[in-house]
Design an enzyme around this catalytic site. Sequence first.
Site, mmCIF file in Angstrom:
data_model
loop_
_atom_site.group_PDB
_atom_site.id
_atom_site.type_symbol
_atom_site.label_atom_id
_atom_site.label_comp_id
_atom_site.label_asym_id
_atom_site.label_seq_id
_atom_site.Cartn_x
_atom_site.Cartn_y
_atom_site.Cartn_z
ATOM 1 N N TYR A 118 0.858 -1.185 0.000
ATOM 2 C CA TYR A 118 0.000 0.000 0.000
ATOM 3 C C TYR A 118 0.893 1.233 0.000
ATOM 4 C CZ TYR A 118 -2.965 3.744 1.723
ATOM 5 O OH TYR A 118 -3.624 4.930 1.856
ATOM 6 N N GLU A 206 -3.341 7.681 -3.983
ATOM 7 C CA GLU A 206 -3.357 6.441 -3.197
ATOM 8 C C GLU A 206 -3.247 5.257 -4.151
ATOM 9 O OE1 GLU A 206 -7.046 4.972 -1.297
ATOM 10 O OE2 GLU A 206 -5.900 4.967 0.559
#
Length: 397
Positions: A118, A206
């Site tokens: 991530y 993101e």
Amino acid sequence: MNLHEYQGKEILASFGVRIQRGIVAHNKKEAVDAAKQLTQETGTSWHVIKAQVHAGGRGKGGGVKLAKNLKEVESIAEEIIGMNLVTPQTSAEGKKVHQVLVAEDVYYPGDSDTEEYYMSVLLNRAESRVMIMYSPEGGMDIEEVADKTPHLIFTEEIDPATGLLPFQARKIAFNLGLSGTAFKEMTRFVSSLYKAYEQSDASLFEINPVLKTSDDKILAVDAKVSLDDNALFRRKQYAEMRDLREENPIEVEARAVGLNYVDLDGNVGCMVNGAGLAMATMDLIKMAGGEPANFLDVGGTADAKRVEEAFRIILKDANVKAILINIFGGIVRCDRVAQGVVDAYKNMGDAIKVPIIVRLQGTNAELAKEILDNSGLAVHSAVQFQEAADKVKEVLA
Ligand code: GDP
Ligand code: MN
């Protein structure tokens, strides 16, 4: 302004970030053509079909599917385009899918050597710094990682004077457990990602997942991107990426007339001048037992025309049961604002069916109250904050 995954990836690629490649399609024929073209370019015969809507969690909602041949590309594209995709991040009605991204399959079949990380770049407001947040535990459930194993979420803050320094990129690659080629790839990935964030005036990038392939390539499989609305004037090529179909229709209209409006779930409409006062007014409504239906900053000129535009926008929300106008009259004197409210009210004929509470404070506040009280309209006037709150409570009861 939020972007679609494919648009975010376009920006990333233009800054040299490696991405999972894909082509947008609006119907099943385009999807098949896209798949054929990708096969030519990348050699892969498997594809993922990904719904393009402004919401995360698409995988969980059935908006991301693997197609192992052209027939499956066709049937999956047909299934996803036009569907109302419901994900953990949408309302119960979901979001209508107008287009899909047909992307190369980057999880080579039978391959257990891939890793999902991530990574996001965002503004840490408390520190007034941009930071990179990352975790070796990427994939679909980053919220759960943050909840249950917060020590697996790392952050790296960036000094605006120096930008991202090489040692910081190396530290990130190290914390993700990488070595060799993948380590180098990751440092390159991180610095290009940061450059993309900075030079597009973004507020969020993101990437979840960031993928390490079995041959040690690091690439962005997903991209959630928000750009700063206030910087779009100098980013024309990105401003054109706006997809109004994905946005709240009342907010779109408000923007067109230059009002700062954010739609909320409550029942009390707010018309306020100044963002700070608007926030305080929303608190006031909550304390009175109501829920704000919107944030609305009418800005510096609260004349009749402006007030009328604001009334029209607020009343488009069917949940509104009362409207609280809270305006500080400094240079714009309160009596002028009061007259503006009265004129706007009259102009709108019988369009206003909910009670209006007006609290004016500042220059000529008493005179303003007189104008409102003598107008003969269903307008409750108040001078003090508390008075206004009590009146909101009264009309909601
Ligand atoms: P999100 O669910 O909206 O965050 O959409 P993502 O783009 O992150 O995709 C969801 C999931 O689909 C990812 O976590 C991957 O596990 C999976 N996925 C994405 N691309 C591929 C691919 O090329 N091949 C396979 N097999 N799975 C993929
Ligand atoms: Mn994702």
